[in-house]
Design an enzyme around this catalytic site. Sequence first.
Site, mmCIF file in Angstrom:
data_model
loop_
_atom_site.group_PDB
_atom_site.id
_atom_site.type_symbol
_atom_site.label_atom_id
_atom_site.label_comp_id
_atom_site.label_asym_id
_atom_site.label_seq_id
_atom_site.Cartn_x
_atom_site.Cartn_y
_atom_site.Cartn_z
ATOM 1 N N HIS A 136 -9.669 54.715 -55.342
ATOM 2 C CA HIS A 136 -10.127 55.746 -56.096
ATOM 3 C C HIS A 136 -10.635 55.230 -57.498
ATOM 4 O O HIS A 136 -11.741 55.500 -57.872
ATOM 5 C CB HIS A 136 -9.189 56.742 -56.321
ATOM 6 N N GLU A 171 -11.645 58.737 -50.144
ATOM 7 C CA GLU A 171 -10.454 58.523 -49.583
ATOM 8 C C GLU A 171 -10.308 57.235 -49.029
ATOM 9 O O GLU A 171 -9.213 56.632 -48.670
ATOM 10 C CB GLU A 171 -9.786 59.852 -48.838
ATOM 11 N N TYR A 176 -9.479 63.359 -45.500
ATOM 12 C CA TYR A 176 -8.625 62.276 -44.960
ATOM 13 C C TYR A 176 -8.635 62.064 -43.625
ATOM 14 O O TYR A 176 -8.450 60.786 -43.207
ATOM 15 C CB TYR A 176 -7.116 62.699 -45.281
ATOM 16 N N HIS A 198 -4.201 52.768 -52.085
ATOM 17 C CA HIS A 198 -4.966 53.966 -51.842
ATOM 18 C C HIS A 198 -5.449 54.543 -53.121
ATOM 19 O O HIS A 198 -6.536 54.659 -53.329
ATOM 20 C CB HIS A 198 -4.113 55.033 -51.074
ATOM 21 N N GLU A 199 -4.478 54.787 -54.193
ATOM 22 C CA GLU A 199 -4.973 55.221 -55.391
ATOM 23 C C GLU A 199 -5.764 54.287 -56.180
ATOM 24 O O GLU A 199 -6.697 54.588 -56.714
ATOM 25 C CB GLU A 199 -3.694 55.452 -56.046
ATOM 26 N N HIS A 259 2.766 64.232 -56.737
ATOM 27 C CA HIS A 259 1.923 63.874 -55.650
ATOM 28 C C HIS A 259 0.682 62.912 -56.244
ATOM 29 O O HIS A 259 0.328 63.366 -57.223
ATOM 30 C CB HIS A 259 0.952 65.106 -54.968
ATOM 31 N N ALA A 260 0.613 61.840 -55.559
ATOM 32 C CA ALA A 260 -0.117 60.829 -56.105
ATOM 33 C C ALA A 260 -1.652 61.155 -56.198
ATOM 34 O O ALA A 260 -2.205 61.642 -55.515
ATOM 35 C CB ALA A 260 0.143 59.562 -55.314
ATOM 36 N N HIS A 290 -1.584 69.961 -50.530
ATOM 37 C CA HIS A 290 -2.993 70.149 -50.889
ATOM 38 C C HIS A 290 -3.303 71.566 -50.548
ATOM 39 O O HIS A 290 -4.403 72.000 -50.958
ATOM 40 C CB HIS A 290 -3.445 69.388 -49.630
HETATM 41 O O1 X8Z Z 1 -2.951 62.884 -50.802
HETATM 42 C C1 X8Z Z 1 -3.270 61.793 -50.376
HETATM 43 C C2 X8Z Z 1 -3.118 60.564 -51.395
HETATM 44 C C3 X8Z Z 1 -3.828 61.406 -52.678
HETATM 45 S S1 X8Z Z 1 -5.632 61.616 -52.292
HETATM 46 C C4 X8Z Z 1 -2.045 60.120 -51.857
HETATM 47 N N1 X8Z Z 1 -3.145 61.342 -48.988
HETATM 48 C C5 X8Z Z 1 -2.915 62.335 -48.127
HETATM 49 C C6 X8Z Z 1 -1.536 62.915 -48.177
HETATM 50 O O2 X8Z Z 1 -0.542 62.576 -48.776
HETATM 51 O O3 X8Z Z 1 -1.138 63.990 -47.389
HETATM 52 C C7 X8Z Z 1 -3.137 59.945 -48.596
HETATM 53 C C8 X8Z Z 1 -3.042 60.206 -47.229
HETATM 54 C C9 X8Z Z 1 -3.218 61.679 -46.676
HETATM 55 ZN ZN ZN Z 2 -6.564 59.889 -52.137
#
Ligand code: X8Z
Ligand code: ZN
Length: 611
Positions: A385, A409, A520, A381-382, A351-352, A510
């Site tokens: 941050h 975010e 988000y 997106h990354e 997960h990024a 998450h």
């Molecule tokens: O978790 C993330 C990022 C890392 S903060 C990749 N996002 C959420 C997800 O993947 O569920 C970005 C959009 C929503």
């Molecule tokens: Zn993020």
Amino acid sequence: MKKTTLMAAVAALALTGGIAAVAAVKQEAAAPTAAATPSPEEAKAFVDKVEADMAKASEYAAKAAWVRATYITEDTMWLEAKAGAEFTDLATRAAIDAAKYDKTNADPVTRRKLDILKRALVLPAPQRPGAAEQMATIAGRLDSTYSTGKFDYKGKQITLNDAEDVLANSRNPEELKAAWEGWHSIAPPMTADYAQLVDLANEGSRALGYKDTGALWRSGYDMAPDAFAAETDRLWKQIEPFYKNLHCYVRAELNTEYGDAVQPKTGPIRADLLGNMWAQQWGNIYEIVKPADDAAGYSLDKLLVDKGYDATKMVKTGETFYTSMGLAPLPETFWTRSQIVRPEGREVVCHASAWNLDDRDDLRIKMCTKVNAEDFYTVHHELGHNYYQRAYKEQPYIFKGGANDGFHEAIGDFVGLSALTPTYLNQIGLLDAVPGAEGDNPFLLKMALDKIAFMPFGLLVDRWRWQVYDGSVKPADYNAAWWKLRTQYQGITPPGPRPAGAFDPGAKYHVPGNVPYTRYFLAHVYQFQFHRAACKQAGWKGPLHRCSVYGNKEVGAKFNAMMEMGQSKPWPDAMEAFTGERRGDASAVTEYFAPLNKWLIKQNKGRKCGW
Ligand code: X8Z
Ligand code: ZN
């Protein structure tokens, strides 16, 4: 997002860039002993000490977390848990001690720092001996179980990465269902751990004076926790009618594609038909739902492959956008220390995330980047941050964080709104010709499939956790409560009956990762406010969706000024510094998508929308 750094305890801070770490407050660190109100000087001395200890303590935990996240073994899990537990203990004690200055007439900077200290933890530990260790071990196990999850698909063991490709690309409902159900089968073993972690975190939160952990999470927005919940309702109400129009249109197109037996004309949409494991972004099914007359159409997935992009080139391209706005290039160490692709031969957290390991210049991303449109967005997106982290690095320790977690975010997403325009893709040589006005609706539909479709999901994940933390949803009801919200907000349904013992929220990163999610949802509102303000600053006169601020150094300077503030001021001040607005306002979203909404209403004529 140094997330993992501080383990669950400090996850939010980390992922958000909230107080990246909290202090190693030693006993002698000046917590006042007598009941007498401590003086403003004592309060300042306490905070100074906390910040110094904190700055020292966080690097160790960050490195342990990085090593575990990029090389999951029993031993790295042990090391991370040990470092995380020590840190959580210290941070929790700092939060408890900070409350002793509640009545002190501290100077405004010290007061804000004390307030942040009290709410900075994501999962505070009870102060009983062993509790922090227990929490860190459980949190690490949850995260690792998710990250190493595999299941049988067509006779082969596959990972989430593989399953996501099936969800994105297959048009065979049986395959989709198998990949969806297979991935969700990795979650049930996490249920007991999750429930135990909830109890421990609640005990820790109550010791800090919060009703439960959900109330603690809602307290991070410079307003009362209840007011914040109402605020998210208000924003959702601004968007909901548009979401319903999109849902209605997409459902009809899916019905045409798959027939009544797979996707009926009425009721909720089958979750595995939407191109994404969690039905949270639907851009991958653009080809199914695109307008019949999409002559100007292009596929960014295909362009990236055709033009020979690899993962590193995608990240370099992302960096170029930021430097075009006048921001400094990433440090050399970013390129040598980041994990940009999935390494062979070891388990990692795919997960990024974006990290700053020393709270100065040791910026890194950790991704398992694929060459596709989704990860083109994720790269921007990354990096958002990372650029935010670097912008506020001169702030005192406790102010190193996003104005709120939604800001963190929204930075990269704001950049992504420009970086996904056909104009920009053309400027960097990815797209040969910019479509004319006939390309507007297809483009807006593509954007809405990701941005508007996301919003109810962005809202409901924490709605579920708020109920779990306040005790209104018990472990036996975890899954039913999850699907109640999924149906209520998103209008979706699982591809078949869920087995007894299913723990579907656990199949979303998450939840086992303990990363708060409302951020988000907020980011999906803020990024459009940032975009609208930036385009105005740039003197843009056309429709918002065609605006790109690529190369605009004035916008870059003003944006950076907001980022440099970190969390030194209440978030409305940061918002005002860049946009002139002092609150969240989804009218920027509806303005951006207005032409599409009109078109959707026309398409949906005669259809019974809703579910
Ligand atoms: O978790 C993330 C990022 C890392 S903060 C990749 N996002 C959420 C997800 O993947 O569920 C970005 C959009 C929503
Ligand atoms: Zn993020």
